[in-house]
Design an enzyme around this catalytic site. Structure first.
Site, PDB file in Angstrom:
ATOM      1  N   VAL A  11       5.223  39.413  51.188  1.00  0.00           N
ATOM      2  CA  VAL A  11       3.850  39.887  51.415  1.00  0.00           C
ATOM      3  C   VAL A  11       2.909  38.705  51.666  1.00  0.00           C
ATOM      4  O   VAL A  11       2.101  38.728  52.603  1.00  0.00           O
ATOM      5  CB  VAL A  11       3.346  40.733  50.217  1.00  0.00           C
ATOM      6  CG1 VAL A  11       1.897  41.157  50.431  1.00  0.00           C
ATOM      7  CG2 VAL A  11       4.224  41.963  50.020  1.00  0.00           C
ATOM      8  N   ASP A  32       3.581  28.482  46.143  1.00  0.00           N
ATOM      9  CA  ASP A  32       4.688  29.185  45.477  1.00  0.00           C
ATOM     10  C   ASP A  32       5.300  28.262  44.435  1.00  0.00           C
ATOM     11  O   ASP A  32       5.170  27.042  44.508  1.00  0.00           O
ATOM     12  CB  ASP A  32       5.745  29.613  46.506  1.00  0.00           C
ATOM     13  CG  ASP A  32       6.571  30.805  46.033  1.00  0.00           C
ATOM     14  OD1 ASP A  32       6.329  31.927  46.507  1.00  0.00           O
ATOM     15  OD2 ASP A  32       7.463  30.601  45.177  1.00  0.00           O
ATOM     16  N   ARG A  88       6.825  51.007  40.347  1.00  0.00           N
ATOM     17  CA  ARG A  88       6.030  49.766  40.299  1.00  0.00           C
ATOM     18  C   ARG A  88       5.721  49.397  38.845  1.00  0.00           C
ATOM     19  O   ARG A  88       5.644  48.226  38.487  1.00  0.00           O
ATOM     20  CB  ARG A  88       4.712  49.964  41.049  1.00  0.00           C
ATOM     21  CG  ARG A  88       4.870  50.231  42.546  1.00  0.00           C
ATOM     22  CD  ARG A  88       3.504  50.485  43.142  1.00  0.00           C
ATOM     23  NE  ARG A  88       3.517  50.755  44.576  1.00  0.00           N
ATOM     24  CZ  ARG A  88       3.707  51.955  45.112  1.00  0.00           C
ATOM     25  NH1 ARG A  88       3.935  53.005  44.335  1.00  0.00           N
ATOM     26  NH2 ARG A  88       3.678  52.124  46.414  1.00  0.00           N
ATOM     27  N   ASN A  95       5.538  40.645  35.634  1.00  0.00           N
ATOM     28  CA  ASN A  95       4.396  40.247  36.466  1.00  0.00           C
ATOM     29  C   ASN A  95       3.107  39.961  35.691  1.00  0.00           C
ATOM     30  O   ASN A  95       2.288  39.153  36.144  1.00  0.00           O
ATOM     31  CB  ASN A  95       4.147  41.312  37.544  1.00  0.00           C
ATOM     32  CG  ASN A  95       5.202  41.242  38.643  1.00  0.00           C
ATOM     33  OD1 ASN A  95       6.033  40.336  38.641  1.00  0.00           O
ATOM     34  ND2 ASN A  95       5.185  42.177  39.571  1.00  0.00           N
ATOM     35  N   VAL A 118      -2.656  41.703  44.352  1.00  0.00           N
ATOM     36  CA  VAL A 118      -1.677  42.518  45.088  1.00  0.00           C
ATOM     37  C   VAL A 118      -0.461  42.849  44.216  1.00  0.00           C
ATOM     38  O   VAL A 118       0.118  43.935  44.313  1.00  0.00           O
ATOM     39  CB  VAL A 118      -1.230  41.768  46.376  1.00  0.00           C
ATOM     40  CG1 VAL A 118      -0.234  42.589  47.189  1.00  0.00           C
ATOM     41  CG2 VAL A 118      -2.440  41.423  47.245  1.00  0.00           C
ATOM     42  N   SER A 119      -0.073  41.914  43.339  1.00  0.00           N
ATOM     43  CA  SER A 119       1.136  42.092  42.526  1.00  0.00           C
ATOM     44  C   SER A 119       1.089  43.414  41.766  1.00  0.00           C
ATOM     45  O   SER A 119       0.027  43.852  41.310  1.00  0.00           O
ATOM     46  CB  SER A 119       1.262  40.933  41.519  1.00  0.00           C
ATOM     47  OG  SER A 119       1.115  39.694  42.180  1.00  0.00           O
ATOM     48  N   ASN A 120       2.254  44.022  41.605  1.00  0.00           N
ATOM     49  CA  ASN A 120       2.336  45.331  40.938  1.00  0.00           C
ATOM     50  C   ASN A 120       2.721  45.236  39.473  1.00  0.00           C
ATOM     51  O   ASN A 120       3.368  44.270  39.093  1.00  0.00           O
ATOM     52  CB  ASN A 120       3.389  46.186  41.671  1.00  0.00           C
ATOM     53  CG  ASN A 120       2.800  46.912  42.865  1.00  0.00           C
ATOM     54  OD1 ASN A 120       1.719  47.499  42.747  1.00  0.00           O
ATOM     55  ND2 ASN A 120       3.500  46.911  43.992  1.00  0.00           N
ATOM     56  N   ARG A 151      -0.817  54.251  55.494  1.00  0.00           N
ATOM     57  CA  ARG A 151       0.403  55.087  55.501  1.00  0.00           C
ATOM     58  C   ARG A 151       0.034  56.563  55.674  1.00  0.00           C
ATOM     59  O   ARG A 151       0.722  57.293  56.393  1.00  0.00           O
ATOM     60  CB  ARG A 151       1.181  54.883  54.199  1.00  0.00           C
ATOM     61  CG  ARG A 151       1.852  53.548  54.152  1.00  0.00           C
ATOM     62  CD  ARG A 151       2.730  53.398  52.912  1.00  0.00           C
ATOM     63  NE  ARG A 151       3.392  52.105  52.936  1.00  0.00           N
ATOM     64  CZ  ARG A 151       3.601  51.347  51.867  1.00  0.00           C
ATOM     65  NH1 ARG A 151       3.212  51.756  50.671  1.00  0.00           N
ATOM     66  NH2 ARG A 151       4.216  50.188  51.982  1.00  0.00           N
ATOM     67  N   HIS A 175      -2.459  53.154  42.475  1.00  0.00           N
ATOM     68  CA  HIS A 175      -1.469  52.773  43.504  1.00  0.00           C
ATOM     69  C   HIS A 175      -0.066  52.970  42.916  1.00  0.00           C
ATOM     70  O   HIS A 175       0.686  52.033  42.676  1.00  0.00           O
ATOM     71  CB  HIS A 175      -1.705  51.318  43.920  1.00  0.00           C
ATOM     72  CG  HIS A 175      -0.728  50.822  44.943  1.00  0.00           C
ATOM     73  ND1 HIS A 175      -0.604  51.362  46.195  1.00  0.00           N
ATOM     74  CD2 HIS A 175       0.184  49.804  44.891  1.00  0.00           C
ATOM     75  CE1 HIS A 175       0.320  50.718  46.873  1.00  0.00           C
ATOM     76  NE2 HIS A 175       0.825  49.770  46.095  1.00  0.00           N
TER      77      HIS A 175
HETATM   78  N1  LIG Z   1      -0.528  46.224  46.029  1.00  0.00           N
HETATM   79  C1  LIG Z   1       0.253  46.550  47.057  1.00  0.00           C
HETATM   80  O1  LIG Z   1      -0.098  47.392  47.898  1.00  0.00           O
HETATM   81  C2  LIG Z   1       1.583  45.889  47.203  1.00  0.00           C
HETATM   82  C3  LIG Z   1       2.081  45.117  46.196  1.00  0.00           C
HETATM   83  N2  LIG Z   1       3.295  44.481  46.315  1.00  0.00           N
HETATM   84  C4  LIG Z   1       3.696  43.631  45.212  1.00  0.00           C
HETATM   85  O2  LIG Z   1       3.484  42.275  45.607  1.00  0.00           O
HETATM   86  C5  LIG Z   1       4.363  41.424  44.878  1.00  0.00           C
HETATM   87  C6  LIG Z   1       5.072  40.486  45.848  1.00  0.00           C
HETATM   88  O3  LIG Z   1       5.959  41.212  46.679  1.00  0.00           O
HETATM   89  P1  LIG Z   1       6.885  40.430  47.729  1.00  0.00           P
HETATM   90  O4  LIG Z   1       6.071  39.440  48.474  1.00  0.00           O
HETATM   91  O5  LIG Z   1       7.634  41.444  48.475  1.00  0.00           O
HETATM   92  O6  LIG Z   1       7.875  39.652  46.739  1.00  0.00           O
HETATM   93  P2  LIG Z   1       8.687  38.304  47.039  1.00  0.00           P
HETATM   94  O7  LIG Z   1       9.734  38.206  45.985  1.00  0.00           O
HETATM   95  O8  LIG Z   1       9.109  38.256  48.447  1.00  0.00           O
HETATM   96  O9  LIG Z   1       7.590  37.160  46.812  1.00  0.00           O
HETATM   97  C7  LIG Z   1       7.059  36.873  45.563  1.00  0.00           C
HETATM   98  C8  LIG Z   1       6.888  35.366  45.466  1.00  0.00           C
HETATM   99  O10 LIG Z   1       6.184  35.052  44.273  1.00  0.00           O
HETATM  100  C9  LIG Z   1       6.676  33.780  43.859  1.00  0.00           C
HETATM  101  N3  LIG Z   1       6.319  33.528  42.466  1.00  0.00           N
HETATM  102  C10 LIG Z   1       6.864  34.057  41.352  1.00  0.00           C
HETATM  103  N4  LIG Z   1       6.261  33.538  40.269  1.00  0.00           N
HETATM  104  C11 LIG Z   1       5.311  32.679  40.704  1.00  0.00           C
HETATM  105  C12 LIG Z   1       4.353  31.859  40.058  1.00  0.00           C
HETATM  106  N5  LIG Z   1       4.251  31.810  38.733  1.00  0.00           N
HETATM  107  N6  LIG Z   1       3.547  31.106  40.821  1.00  0.00           N
HETATM  108  C13 LIG Z   1       3.638  31.144  42.178  1.00  0.00           C
HETATM  109  N7  LIG Z   1       4.529  31.908  42.837  1.00  0.00           N
HETATM  110  C14 LIG Z   1       5.349  32.661  42.110  1.00  0.00           C
HETATM  111  C15 LIG Z   1       8.164  33.875  44.108  1.00  0.00           C
HETATM  112  O11 LIG Z   1       8.778  32.600  44.127  1.00  0.00           O
HETATM  113  C16 LIG Z   1       8.207  34.608  45.435  1.00  0.00           C
HETATM  114  O12 LIG Z   1       8.304  33.713  46.523  1.00  0.00           O
HETATM  115  C17 LIG Z   1       5.302  42.369  44.109  1.00  0.00           C
HETATM  116  O13 LIG Z   1       4.854  42.496  42.773  1.00  0.00           O
HETATM  117  C18 LIG Z   1       5.158  43.692  44.839  1.00  0.00           C
HETATM  118  O14 LIG Z   1       5.452  44.787  44.025  1.00  0.00           O
HETATM  119  C19 LIG Z   1       4.039  44.586  47.453  1.00  0.00           C
HETATM  120  C20 LIG Z   1       3.597  45.365  48.494  1.00  0.00           C
HETATM  121  C21 LIG Z   1       2.355  46.097  48.451  1.00  0.00           C
HETATM  122  O1  LIG Z   2       6.367  50.004  46.911  1.00  0.00           O
HETATM  123  C1  LIG Z   2       6.217  48.917  46.326  1.00  0.00           C
HETATM  124  O2  LIG Z   2       6.750  48.628  45.233  1.00  0.00           O
HETATM  125  C2  LIG Z   2       5.325  47.900  46.940  1.00  0.00           C
HETATM  126  C3  LIG Z   2       4.034  48.525  47.176  1.00  0.00           C
HETATM  127  O3  LIG Z   2       3.192  48.603  46.311  1.00  0.00           O
HETATM  128  C4  LIG Z   2       3.890  49.274  48.428  1.00  0.00           C
HETATM  129  O4  LIG Z   2       4.564  48.965  49.421  1.00  0.00           O
HETATM  130  O5  LIG Z   2       3.085  50.202  48.421  1.00  0.00           O
END
Ligand SMILES: NC(=O)C1=CN([C@@H]2O[C@H](COP(=O)(O)OP(=O)(O)OC[C@H]3O[C@@H](n4cnc5c(N)ncnc54)[C@H](O)[C@@H]3O)[C@@H](O)[C@H]2O)C=CC1
Ligand SMILES: O=C([O-])CC(=O)C(=O)O
Length: 311
Positions: A11, A32, A88, A95, A118-120, A151, A175
């Site tokens: 993301v 990161d 989530r 998280n 953004v994190s869940n 969506r 969410h």
């Molecule tokens: N709010 C929303 O609509 C959405 C939320 N998400 C959430 O966003 C988060 C990230 O998703 P992705 O990018 O797909 O995951 P990902 O695993 O591809 O990326 C997460 C990154 O965070 C890094 N990370 C972990 N701990 C860290 C720290 N202490 N400091 C810095 N970096 C750190 C990891 O090394 C990794 O590169 C997840 O919690 C996911 O559920 C994802 C999509 C939509």
């Molecule tokens: O589905 C998930 O876990 C990630 C997210 O929040 C989304 O894509 O809406």
């Protein structure tokens, strides 16, 4: 204008990519914890500059927050995504600690930044960020409603067999797979209610598909989605940095609005240079009000799990 994105994963990197090729900010820092990862993503994005024609400077950092100094906006995507079959909410154990540490670190170098969470589970992570940092409520914005609404419009456009950009619609509430509230009653096809074109059964199916939109993609991809999430964050950041004052449903701190207090949950907001400029009160019918109250109960219940993190 400078944007830091913490978490250079799916993301975070997609968000950096969209922000740069659309020229939303002059500088983007990806940070990161994984050695070299953010630097690699930044270098890869920068090598698009001449082919897609942008001038944004994108750089990467392995956990060195000094590189993020004086950011106008900080996006927090660090943490773990869910796997197929998970909710989530199950991510909270890992998280919460990550988000709190990251929020503390970014504020040391960017004390005036607006933080986009953004994190869940996102509503609870936004609430945690607000409580842990003590920042004013206009500066903490949870991103979820922008994505859920996109969506919703996608599923409506498919049902209508018309272009997405001719469809208007909004999702409020939490969410989560069961807490989202797609507002079908006020969704429209170029100003005409979608109910003029779709049966109740089809509209119900659109709402149900929207609610599990993230879970559907997680099942298909093996991890959660990133293109639409990253683009949705960029859309929100654009409205902040360029003071567009767009109405975007965001998870923000409520103090009586929609009958709720001491909670971050998705409601329509005007988003501009100060972050949340205004919470917009739209008229919900009795059924929607009841759904919102139920959604808030579930989010509040989840927030209870933060007691040990906030202690
Ligand atoms: N709010 C929303 O609509 C959405 C939320 N998400 C959430 O966003 C988060 C990230 O998703 P992705 O990018 O797909 O995951 P990902 O695993 O591809 O990326 C997460 C990154 O965070 C890094 N990370 C972990 N701990 C860290 C720290 N202490 N400091 C810095 N970096 C750190 C990891 O090394 C990794 O590169 C997840 O919690 C996911 O559920 C994802 C999509 C939509
Ligand atoms: O589905 C998930 O876990 C990630 C997210 O929040 C989304 O894509 O809406």
């Amino acid at each position: 204008m400078k944007v830091t994105i913490v978490g250079a994963g799916n993301v975070g990197a997609t968000c950096a990519d969209v922000i740069s090729y659309r020229g939303i900010a002059s500088e983007v820092v990806l940070l990161d914890i994984k050695e070299g990862f953010a630097e690699g993503k930044a270098m890869d994005i920068m090598q698009c500059a001449t082919t897609t024609g942008f001038n944004t400077k994108v750089s990467g950092s392995t956990n060195d927050y000094s590189k993020t100094a004086n950011s106008n906006v900080v996006v927090i995507t660090s943490g773990v995504p869910r796997k197929p079959g998970m909710t989530r909410e199950e991510l909270i154990g890992i998280n919460a600690g990550i988000v709190k540490t990251v929020a503390d670190n970014v504020l040391k170098y960017s004390p005036d930044a607006i933080i986009v969470v953004v994190s869940n589970p996102m509503d609870t992570m936004a609430y945690l960020t607000l409580k842990a940092t003590g920042l004013p409520k206009n500066r903490i914005i949870g991103m979820g409603g922008a994505l859920d609404s996109s969506r919703f419009k996608y599923y409506l456009s498919k049902a209508l067999d018309k272009p997405s950009n001719d469809v208007q619609g909004m999702v409020i509430g939490g969410h989560g797979d069961t807490t989202m509230i797609p507002l079908t009653r006020i969704a429209s096809y170029n100003g005409s209610p979608v109910s003029d074109f779709l049966s109740q059964e089809v509209m119900d199916k659109v709402a149900a598909d929207t609610m599990v939109g993230g879970a559907t993609l997680t099942g298909l991809l093996g991890t959660s989605a990133w293109y639409a999430p990253g683009a949705s964050v960029a859309y929100l950041v654009d409205s902040i940095l360029n003071d567009q004052r767009k109405m975007i449903p965001c998870s923000v701190y409520l103090e009586g609005e929609y009958g709720q207090s001491d909670i971050c949950i998705g409601v329509p907001c005007i988003i501009g240079k100060n972050g949340v400029e205004e919470i917009v009160t739209i008229n919900l019918d009795e059924k929607e009000k009841a759904l919102f109250a139920k959604s808030a109960d579930a989010v509040r219940n989840m927030n209870e799990a933060l007691k040990s993190v906030l202690a």
